[in-house]
Design a protein around this motif. Structure first.
Motif, PDB file in Angstrom:
ATOM      1  N   TRP A  81      -3.425   1.977  -8.651  1.00 47.94           N
ATOM      2  CA  TRP A  81      -4.777   1.536  -8.482  1.00 47.94           C
ATOM      3  C   TRP A  81      -4.824   0.098  -8.245  1.00 47.94           C
ATOM      4  N   THR A  82      -3.950  -0.804  -9.109  1.00 44.21           N
ATOM      5  CA  THR A  82      -3.828  -1.962  -9.251  1.00 44.21           C
ATOM      6  C   THR A  82      -3.294  -2.555  -7.988  1.00 44.21           C
ATOM      7  N   VAL A  83      -2.157  -2.005  -7.364  1.00 46.21           N
ATOM      8  CA  VAL A  83      -1.714  -2.386  -6.381  1.00 46.21           C
ATOM      9  C   VAL A  83      -2.544  -2.427  -5.044  1.00 46.21           C
ATOM     10  N   LEU A  84      -3.136  -1.263  -5.006  1.00 54.03           N
ATOM     11  CA  LEU A  84      -4.133  -1.090  -3.976  1.00 54.03           C
ATOM     12  C   LEU A  84      -5.230  -1.913  -3.888  1.00 54.03           C
ATOM     13  N   LYS A  85      -5.791  -2.194  -5.250  1.00 56.29           N
ATOM     14  CA  LYS A  85      -6.899  -3.032  -5.261  1.00 56.29           C
ATOM     15  C   LYS A  85      -6.677  -4.556  -4.796  1.00 56.29           C
ATOM     16  N   GLU A  86      -5.238  -5.083  -4.944  1.00 57.93           N
ATOM     17  CA  GLU A  86      -4.927  -6.446  -4.838  1.00 57.93           C
ATOM     18  C   GLU A  86      -4.614  -6.652  -3.319  1.00 57.93           C
ATOM     19  N   ASN A  87      -4.099  -5.582  -2.621  1.00 56.68           N
ATOM     20  CA  ASN A  87      -3.717  -5.781  -1.318  1.00 56.68           C
ATOM     21  C   ASN A  87      -4.611  -5.617  -0.275  1.00 56.68           C
ATOM     22  N   LEU A 123      -0.841   8.827 -16.155  1.00 62.15           N
ATOM     23  CA  LEU A 123      -2.314   7.918 -16.221  1.00 62.15           C
ATOM     24  C   LEU A 123      -1.592   6.397 -16.089  1.00 62.15           C
ATOM     25  N   LEU A 124      -0.405   6.055 -16.736  1.00 59.37           N
ATOM     26  CA  LEU A 124       0.072   4.914 -16.448  1.00 59.37           C
ATOM     27  C   LEU A 124       0.281   4.639 -14.940  1.00 59.37           C
ATOM     28  N   VAL A 125       0.989   5.653 -14.371  1.00 60.61           N
ATOM     29  CA  VAL A 125       1.444   5.683 -12.931  1.00 60.61           C
ATOM     30  C   VAL A 125       0.120   5.381 -12.239  1.00 60.61           C
ATOM     31  N   PHE A 126      -0.926   6.352 -12.239  1.00 62.84           N
ATOM     32  CA  PHE A 126      -2.244   6.197 -11.540  1.00 62.84           C
ATOM     33  C   PHE A 126      -2.693   4.852 -11.419  1.00 62.84           C
ATOM     34  N   TRP A 127      -2.559   4.259 -12.641  1.00 59.92           N
ATOM     35  CA  TRP A 127      -3.365   2.928 -12.749  1.00 59.92           C
ATOM     36  C   TRP A 127      -2.481   1.976 -12.127  1.00 59.92           C
ATOM     37  N   LEU A 182       0.706  -1.007  -0.051  1.00 56.98           N
ATOM     38  CA  LEU A 182       0.095   0.062  -0.099  1.00 56.98           C
ATOM     39  C   LEU A 182       0.843   1.230   0.011  1.00 56.98           C
ATOM     40  N   GLY A 183       1.940   1.193   0.570  1.00 60.01           N
ATOM     41  CA  GLY A 183       2.957   2.413   0.444  1.00 60.01           C
ATOM     42  C   GLY A 183       3.395   2.803  -0.801  1.00 60.01           C
ATOM     43  N   ILE A 184       3.591   1.590  -1.623  1.00 56.58           N
ATOM     44  CA  ILE A 184       4.101   1.587  -3.109  1.00 56.58           C
ATOM     45  C   ILE A 184       2.795   2.442  -3.827  1.00 56.58           C
ATOM     46  N   ALA A 185       1.659   1.962  -3.677  1.00 53.39           N
ATOM     47  CA  ALA A 185       0.390   2.704  -4.106  1.00 53.39           C
ATOM     48  C   ALA A 185       0.412   4.119  -3.908  1.00 53.39           C
ATOM     49  N   ALA A 186       0.735   4.507  -2.428  1.00 54.51           N
ATOM     50  CA  ALA A 186       1.103   5.961  -2.165  1.00 54.51           C
ATOM     51  C   ALA A 186       1.838   6.449  -2.850  1.00 54.51           C
ATOM     52  N   PHE A 187       3.048   6.059  -3.112  1.00 52.36           N
ATOM     53  CA  PHE A 187       4.365   6.619  -3.776  1.00 52.36           C
ATOM     54  C   PHE A 187       3.773   6.973  -5.180  1.00 52.36           C
ATOM     55  N   LEU A 188       2.920   6.152  -5.785  1.00 42.00           N
ATOM     56  CA  LEU A 188       2.539   6.113  -7.092  1.00 42.00           C
ATOM     57  C   LEU A 188       1.656   7.306  -7.496  1.00 42.00           C
ATOM     58  N   GLY A 189       0.737   7.625  -6.330  1.00 43.59           N
ATOM     59  CA  GLY A 189       0.074   8.554  -6.406  1.00 43.59           C
ATOM     60  C   GLY A 189       0.684   9.990  -6.090  1.00 43.59           C
ATOM     61  N   ILE A 190       1.767  10.168  -5.486  1.00 37.42           N
ATOM     62  CA  ILE A 190       2.631  11.341  -5.326  1.00 37.42           C
ATOM     63  C   ILE A 190       3.277  11.493  -6.569  1.00 37.42           C
ATOM     64  N   ALA A 191       3.842  10.510  -7.263  1.00 39.49           N
ATOM     65  CA  ALA A 191       4.513  10.797  -8.846  1.00 39.49           C
ATOM     66  C   ALA A 191       3.373  11.114  -9.785  1.00 39.49           C
ATOM     67  N   CYS A 192       2.337  10.541  -9.745  1.00 33.56           N
ATOM     68  CA  CYS A 192       1.193  11.119 -10.752  1.00 33.56           C
ATOM     69  C   CYS A 192       0.831  12.639 -10.456  1.00 33.56           C
ATOM     70  N   PHE A 193       0.538  12.974  -9.248  1.00 35.45           N
ATOM     71  CA  PHE A 193       0.387  14.485  -9.143  1.00 35.45           C
ATOM     72  C   PHE A 193       1.645  15.436  -9.255  1.00 35.45           C
TER      73      PHE A 193
END
Length: 300
Positions: free
Chosen positions: A196-202, A189-193, A84-95
């Motif tokens: 989202w995938t990592v979040l959904k799976e964990n 968009l690729l970063v966000f997706w 989930l931490g990975i998902a958070a980092f991806l969200g920051i990168a997207c922004f």
């Protein structure tokens, strides 16, 4: 008992960390030299790759599957927290990518300058990213590590980002300056997706979503001679990594020894199908017979 694969996981994470640092520095240097917004955004994405590896090492350090006094169910959820931490980092990168693209559109900037040697360096970056993706995924599936599988998905998004950036820079090299900013948006968009995938799976693991359909467990239990009824079935965890299961049984037995032998056979069949698994079986008298297979308001 669940296998402890943390040593293997740490080895993979250290190798990929070193490779990701190399990729990050190479992208940042080329991005700075060329003034490419999409490449600098891609370098930022690679910063998250390295941060994810460090986060994974920390999570792996504390994610022992072995129980102790303070954690009688083991520590495996630390890996899911790391994912989930990975998902958070991806969200920051997207922004950050979107912010940089909007600023370039509103305020303008220096034209991008790209040369053939710099494009060849980016092909080296692409090759390293592809190696890291398949290496992490292969080992992650082999040892059943959600942190490695999640990080492999992240790095795969980096592969597609790098491919799009290289394509855009080739276009810039041919005189199409607008491609650099335009490609920053699909990168985001690729970063966000990926996040989202990592979040959904964990997330289901952390909220104790069922691991196995109760109807499947029910059928296996009733296939054991001597089992009359099986109800109030619950399971959680990840199949192939660690599953916790509980149920109530009514058995055809006149003494404790016979009841124990029947429940052990139920456990054996379930372990054979879903190992590693920890099972709690509560044996009840015949008057507790119930058709309610699982918990919940819709149970019968």
């Amino acid at each position: 008992m669940s296998l402890d694969n943390r040593a293997t996981i740490r080895k993979v994470l250290i190798i990929t960390l070193l490779l990701n640092i190399f990729v990050m520095l190479l992208k940042a240097v080329v991005g700075k030299l060329t003034g490419s917004l999409s490449l600098l955004a891609d370098a930022l994405h690679s910063v998250t790759d390295s941060a994810n590896n460090i986060l994974g090492l920390i999570a792996s350090r504390f994610s022992s599957p072995q129980p102790d006094r303070e954690h009688p169910y083991g520590h495996l959820k630390f890996e899911a927290v790391g994912a989930l931490g990975i998902a958070a980092f991806l969200g920051i990168a997207c922004f950050e990518i979107l912010q940089g693209a909007v600023e370039r559109i509103l305020n303008g900037g220096e034209p991008v300058r790209i040369s053939a040697p710099e494009l060849w360096l980016l092909l080296v970056v692409l090759g390293v990213n592809i190696f890291v993706t398949f290496y992490e995924r292969r080992v992650g599936v082999k040892v059943g590590s959600p942190i490695l599988i999640a990080d492999a998905k992240h790095t795969m998004s980096d592969v597609w980002v790098t491919i799009s950036v290289i394509g855009g820079l080739i276009g810039v090299w041919l005189g199409y300056q607008w491609l650099d900013v335009a490609l920053a948006f699909p990168v985001a968009l690729l970063v966000f997706w990926s996040g989202w995938t990592v979040l959904k799976e964990n997330l289901p693991w952390l909220v104790d979503q069922i691991a196995i359909a109760p109807e499947v467990i029910h059928a296996i239990a009733l296939s054991v001679p001597g089992v009359i009824n099986c109800h109030d079935i619950a399971s959680r965890g990840v199949v192939g990594r660690q599953v916790f299961m509980e149920m109530h049984l009514i058995v055809d037995a006149e003494d404790v020894e016979t009841a124990h032998r029947i429940t052990e056979e139920v456990e054996r069949r379930l372990e054979e199908r879903f190992r590693p698994v920890r099972i709690v079986i509560h044996v009840e008298p015949p008057e507790y017979y119930s058709e309610r297979i699982h918990f919940g308001s819709n149970s019968k």
